[in-house]
Design an enzyme around this catalytic site. Structure first.
Site, mmCIF file in Angstrom:
data_model
loop_
_atom_site.group_PDB
_atom_site.id
_atom_site.type_symbol
_atom_site.label_atom_id
_atom_site.label_comp_id
_atom_site.label_asym_id
_atom_site.label_seq_id
_atom_site.Cartn_x
_atom_site.Cartn_y
_atom_site.Cartn_z
ATOM 1 N N SER A 260 -8.858 65.572 77.326
ATOM 2 C CA SER A 260 -7.574 66.265 77.185
ATOM 3 C C SER A 260 -6.692 65.566 76.152
ATOM 4 C CB SER A 260 -6.854 66.323 78.533
ATOM 5 O OG SER A 260 -7.591 67.071 79.472
ATOM 6 N N HIS A 286 0.317 66.042 78.284
ATOM 7 C CA HIS A 286 -0.763 66.241 79.249
ATOM 8 C C HIS A 286 -0.212 66.698 80.599
ATOM 9 C CE1 HIS A 286 -3.687 64.719 82.339
ATOM 10 N NE2 HIS A 286 -4.507 65.398 81.564
#
Length: 468
Positions: A260, A286
């Site tokens: 990610s 995130h």
């Protein structure tokens, strides 16, 4: 009677396929743009009729092909590269439909110019790619620009056909401008002029240094994606078969978090920033999936590094949060590993009594209680994710000289006094701070910014999630 629609490759005899040669040898008539006929002459029957026309005569060539085919002849219609890519194949099928013709059509594929150019450059097309033509003869520029921007946004490796002509001198400059909105300046760009022919030129540069005026109509330009790189003067886009082992996490959760972070970094508008800013920013995006954080994150210079140094040296021993949700989001493994305590006073009975007596919020009262337990707030990192009143209370205590915190995370969320509280805390230059400007914030955001400080020693390897 049959029409072969043949792709003859980019121009070199070595790039003409055996199937293309066989079709040429079977044909009674060969129809094509006059510039390309020179490349197939060795394979044409001596008695075959060769019909050549200039540019912009494609429909006329197709009609002549059908006229001869209807006379019972085998006809070969040639295109450079692959006949189905910006070539004659679609036109031949459209004309067959229009004429209700019973002529058999066979398309013989060829090596496209972008494939030849890619091979000369290295391996730039190793992952998802698209091909865009800059020619506006049959497509309006507005539509072309939409396709260019879509390709840039979607991170496609992009091959550009017909990039420039005498009349189209500015469009490639515009393409570069659009790509620089979504790609880093060091993205590889390769371009090949007259691929496979005697005049062949191969060049490799970067998106920032690419000069659109250095190409012409016979050039194919290839722009890399976020994973493309240059190595030993070769342009490479990895497919993903090779993954260094040090990029894997200790468990599935950490592996997902690492992936990610890499994805987020690739999509940042300005990814080239110092690590002390990049690390908390990656955490913030995130957690929120909000790329507005790129301009909402405000920090004192070196704040993350300075705060982590205090943690490492034992100068931060406690984290005080305004609400329980912030404390819940701080990784237990990290604070245990570092020997740091986490305290919240919002539910302390003393806070309720003090709030009622002083007509203040419980969050404000919590700041006063923190100073009772930790005189002057020394050794304390304060983290705010909900209550601007608590942040304003801390600022007031600092102004009075009663509080000297080790650091502050300021991310309260809401509409009343939120922005004012953030402006107030920014005025204390001697205290390292991380602030989420504007109305946005939240407990999860405050917690992840704390986590970014506690794991700053993982930032250099871009390995988040150690304590997940």
């Amino acid at each position: 009677m049959k029409i072969y629609v043949v792709g003859i490759g980019p121009g070199s005899s070595a790039d003409i396929t055996p199937a293309a040669i066989a079709a040429l040898q079977k044909s009674d008539v060969v129809v094509g743009y006059k510039y390309y006929l020179q490349f197939v002459t060795p394979y044409v029957q001596p008695a075959a009729l060769c019909i050549d026309t200039g540019m912009k005569r494609e429909r006329e060539r197709a009609q002549q092909a059908f006229d001869h085919a209807h006379e019972g002849k085998n006809v070969c219609v040639i295109s450079s590269g692959d006949a189905g890519i910006y070539g004659m194949a679609p036109l031949i099928y459209e004309m067959k439909r229009e004429l209700c013709s019973d002529v058999e059509i066979e398309v013989v594929p060829g090596i496209s110019a972008f494939q030849k150019a890619a091979a000369l450059l290295g391996a730039p097309m190793g992952h998802d790619f698209c091909v865009v033509s800059m020619s506006d003869l049959m497509t309006q520029w507005g539509q072309i620009e939409k396709r260019i921007e879509a390709a840039a946004m979607a991170d496609f490796v992009t091959a550009v056909y017909n990039p420039r002509s005498h009349g189209r001198y500015w469009q490639l400059h515009r393409l570069k401008e659009l790509f620089l909105r979504h790609r880093q300046g060091n993205t590889p760009v390769g371009y090949v002029r007259q691929a496979g022919r005697e005049e062949q030129e191969v060049k490799l540069t970067t998106l920032a240094d690419f000069d659109p005026d250095d190409v012409d109509m016979f050039t194919v330009v290839i722009i890399g994606n976020s994973q493309s790189y240059e190595w030993e003067n070769r342009f490479i886009t990895p497919r993903g078969y090779y993954r260094p082992e040090d990029g894997e996490g200790k468990n599935l959760g950490q592996s997902i978090m690492i992936k990610s972070f890499k994805t987020i970094r690739a999509e940042l508008r300005q990814p080239d920033m110092p690590l002390w800013r990049l690390w908390p920013l990656l955490h913030a995006i995130h957690t929120t999936a909000d790329f507005d954080m790129e301009h909402l994150l405000w920090m004192d210079s070196q704040a993350t590094a300075d705060l982590f140094a205090k943690v490492s040296e034992g100068k931060i021993h406690t984290i005080v949060t305004d609400v329980t949700m912030v404390a819940s989001g701080i990784r237990k493994g990290a604070v245990q590993r570092l020997g740091i305590g986490v305290r919240t006073y919002i539910d302390d009975p003393r806070a309720a009594d003090m709030a009622k007596a002083a007509n203040i919020t419980r969050a404000q009262a919590g700041m006063r209680l923190a100073l009772n337990d930790f005189p002057e707030g020394r050794g304390v990192l304060f983290a705010f994710g909900n209550a601007p009143t608590a942040l304003l209370e801390l600022c007031s205590l600092m102004r009075q000289g009663k509080c000297h915190p080790a650091g502050i995370i300021a991310a309260p969320v809401g509409f009343v006094h939120v922005e004012e509280s953030k402006h107030a805390v920014k005025s204390f230059a001697s205290v390292p701070k991380i602030v989420i400007e504007g109305r946005k914030g939240g407990s999860n955001l405050a917690a992840t910014l704390v986590n970014s400080i506690l794991t700053y020693d993982d930032a250099d390897q871009l390995m988040p999630g150690r304590d997940v």
